[in-house]
Every structure is written in C-alpha cells, then in structure tokens.
Design a protein around this motif. Structure first.
Motif, PDB file in Angstrom:
ATOM      1  N   UNK A   1       0.835  -1.202   0.000  1.00 59.58           N
ATOM      2  CA  UNK A   1       0.000   0.000   0.000  1.00 59.58           C
ATOM      3  C   UNK A   1       0.872   1.256   0.000  1.00 59.58           C
ATOM      4  N   UNK A   2       1.835   1.323   0.872  1.00 56.42           N
ATOM      5  CA  UNK A   2       2.740   2.471   0.951  1.00 56.42           C
ATOM      6  C   UNK A   2       3.671   2.429  -0.261  1.00 56.42           C
ATOM      7  N   UNK A   3       3.914   3.571  -0.923  1.00 59.04           N
ATOM      8  CA  UNK A   3       4.774   3.589  -2.112  1.00 59.04           C
ATOM      9  C   UNK A   3       6.193   3.082  -1.824  1.00 59.04           C
ATOM     10  N   UNK A   4       6.742   2.349  -2.784  1.00 56.70           N
ATOM     11  CA  UNK A   4       8.085   1.776  -2.635  1.00 56.70           C
ATOM     12  C   UNK A   4       9.185   2.835  -2.605  1.00 56.70           C
ATOM     13  N   UNK A   5       8.916   4.030  -3.106  1.00 62.44           N
ATOM     14  CA  UNK A   5       9.932   5.089  -3.118  1.00 62.44           C
ATOM     15  C   UNK A   5       9.931   5.911  -1.825  1.00 62.44           C
ATOM     16  N   UNK A   6       9.231   5.441  -0.801  1.00 61.85           N
ATOM     17  CA  UNK A   6       9.188   6.126   0.490  1.00 61.85           C
ATOM     18  C   UNK A   6      10.557   6.067   1.142  1.00 61.85           C
ATOM     19  N   UNK A   7      11.051   7.218   1.612  1.00 57.65           N
ATOM     20  CA  UNK A   7      12.368   7.204   2.267  1.00 57.65           C
ATOM     21  C   UNK A   7      12.237   6.774   3.728  1.00 57.65           C
ATOM     22  N   UNK A   8      13.379   6.539   4.353  1.00 56.61           N
ATOM     23  CA  UNK A   8      13.406   5.979   5.707  1.00 56.61           C
ATOM     24  C   UNK A   8      12.738   6.896   6.732  1.00 56.61           C
ATOM     25  N   UNK A   9      12.999   8.197   6.643  1.00 56.23           N
ATOM     26  CA  UNK A   9      12.381   9.142   7.586  1.00 56.23           C
ATOM     27  C   UNK A   9      10.867   9.138   7.462  1.00 56.23           C
ATOM     28  N   UNK A  10      10.389   9.145   6.225  1.00 52.87           N
ATOM     29  CA  UNK A  10       8.944   9.162   6.005  1.00 52.87           C
ATOM     30  C   UNK A  10       8.308   7.861   6.476  1.00 52.87           C
ATOM     31  N   UNK A  11       8.972   6.730   6.234  1.00 52.93           N
ATOM     32  CA  UNK A  11       8.432   5.447   6.696  1.00 52.93           C
ATOM     33  C   UNK A  11       8.317   5.449   8.224  1.00 52.93           C
ATOM     34  N   UNK A  12       9.326   5.996   8.871  1.00 54.94           N
ATOM     35  CA  UNK A  12       9.295   6.062  10.335  1.00 54.94           C
ATOM     36  C   UNK A  12       8.134   6.943  10.815  1.00 54.94           C
ATOM     37  N   UNK A  13       7.903   8.056  10.137  1.00 59.47           N
ATOM     38  CA  UNK A  13       6.778   8.935  10.509  1.00 59.47           C
ATOM     39  C   UNK A  13       5.436   8.239  10.322  1.00 59.47           C
ATOM     40  N   UNK A  14       5.296   7.542   9.192  1.00 61.94           N
ATOM     41  CA  UNK A  14       4.041   6.842   8.911  1.00 61.94           C
ATOM     42  C   UNK A  14       3.787   5.788   9.988  1.00 61.94           C
ATOM     43  N   UNK A  15       4.789   4.979  10.266  1.00 58.99           N
ATOM     44  CA  UNK A  15       4.621   3.908  11.250  1.00 58.99           C
ATOM     45  C   UNK A  15       4.397   4.474  12.660  1.00 58.99           C
ATOM     46  N   UNK A  16       5.066   5.574  12.974  1.00 60.13           N
ATOM     47  CA  UNK A  16       4.841   6.212  14.280  1.00 60.13           C
ATOM     48  C   UNK A  16       3.383   6.649  14.401  1.00 60.13           C
ATOM     49  N   UNK A  17       2.846   7.226  13.338  1.00 63.08           N
ATOM     50  CA  UNK A  17       1.448   7.672  13.370  1.00 63.08           C
ATOM     51  C   UNK A  17       0.515   6.487  13.594  1.00 63.08           C
ATOM     52  N   UNK A  18       0.760   5.367  12.910  1.00 61.89           N
ATOM     53  CA  UNK A  18      -0.091   4.191  13.089  1.00 61.89           C
ATOM     54  C   UNK A  18       0.007   3.656  14.519  1.00 61.89           C
ATOM     55  N   UNK A  19       1.217   3.571  15.059  1.00 61.40           N
ATOM     56  CA  UNK A  19       1.362   3.057  16.425  1.00 61.40           C
ATOM     57  C   UNK A  19       0.686   3.996  17.423  1.00 61.40           C
ATOM     58  N   UNK A  20       0.778   5.287  17.185  1.00 59.88           N
ATOM     59  CA  UNK A  20       0.131   6.272  18.064  1.00 59.88           C
ATOM     60  C   UNK A  20      -1.390   6.177  17.950  1.00 59.88           C
TER      61      UNK A  20
END
Length: 141
Positions: free
Chosen positions: A36-55
């Motif tokens: 679902x998440x685009x493959x060109x997502x950088x590491x910082x953005x992936x961390x932000x996305x996952x942080x939002x989901x965990x929160x």
C-alpha cells in the motif's frame, strides 16, 4: 627536524578529523513487501508513517511485525513477513481509509508527511489510541 614532525602530525590529524566529520551518503532503503505504501518512500517518512499508526492504535511495532525466526542473530523485527494477521488487517484498513477519503472528501493520500498528517479519515478516527475500537469510545468524546 622536530618542526617537520609537528607539521606532518598536524596535517595528519586535520585530514583524519575531516574524514571522521564527513558523513557517508545514505543508501536509499530497499523495502520488501510494500503493498500500500509507495516503494519510493524514504526511511524518515516510513518512520513517521509507522509512528502515526502506532500512536493512533496505541500499539508498538510488534503488534503487526514479529521478531525474526529463531536462530537468526541478532534478533530484530521482521518487517517484511506477512505472518501476522494484524498486518493484513492494517493493509485493508489503509485501503479503506484511502477509499473513504477519496470518495467522500476528494482527498488522495500520497503518504508524504503532509498527506498523512492531513488525512480527513485516518486510523485515529475510529481507534482513538486503542487497538480494537469500541462504540462507547467512538461516540463519547
């Protein structure tokens, strides 16, 4: 002679300090099993996305991602595997919120920081910090 040694030592220390201060270029991560998440997502953005989901769900990474198999050292979180049903449910929920946002609010989530932050309907809309939303939590603000 003593002056030359001091000068050469100083130059050597200067070069060594300069090399230590420079950062190696970071390679872009090669994500595995993104659906679902685009493959060109950088590491910082992936961390932000996952942080939002965990929160939004009030969980940790291990809610959807298991540890690596026994015998693999060091033990780490296996982000690529689909063995946990919660990860598959999360993907379905991501697609569901994307469809709701597009259909009713004409909003497309491109998973950039601003896009994820400004979603109209997100995980938090129903979950409000708990893994399994309940009706009382939904309607009693």
């Amino acid at each position: 002679m003593n002056k030359k040694i001091i000068i050469y030592t100083g130059i050597g220390l200067f070069i060594t300090a300069g090399m230590a201060a420079t950062r190696a270029t970071q390679e872009k991560p090669e994500w595995k099993n993104l659906k679902v998440i685009p493959k060109n997502t950088d590491e910082d953005q992936m961390e932000r996305i996952m942080y939002k989901y965990t929160h939004d769900l009030g969980v940790t990474c291990s809610h959807c991602h298991p540890d690596t198999k026994p015998g693999i050292i060091p033990v780490r979180v296996d982000f690529a595997t689909d063995e946990m049903p919660e990860k598959l449910i999360a993907r379905k929920m991501m697609l569901m919120t994307n469809r709701i946002n597009k259909k009713y609010f004409d909003y497309k989530n491109d998973y950039s920081f601003e896009s994820v932050k400004n979603e109209i309907v997100s995980c938090n809309t129903c979950h409000r910090g708990i893994p399994k939303p309940n009706r009382m939590k939904l309607f009693n603000n």
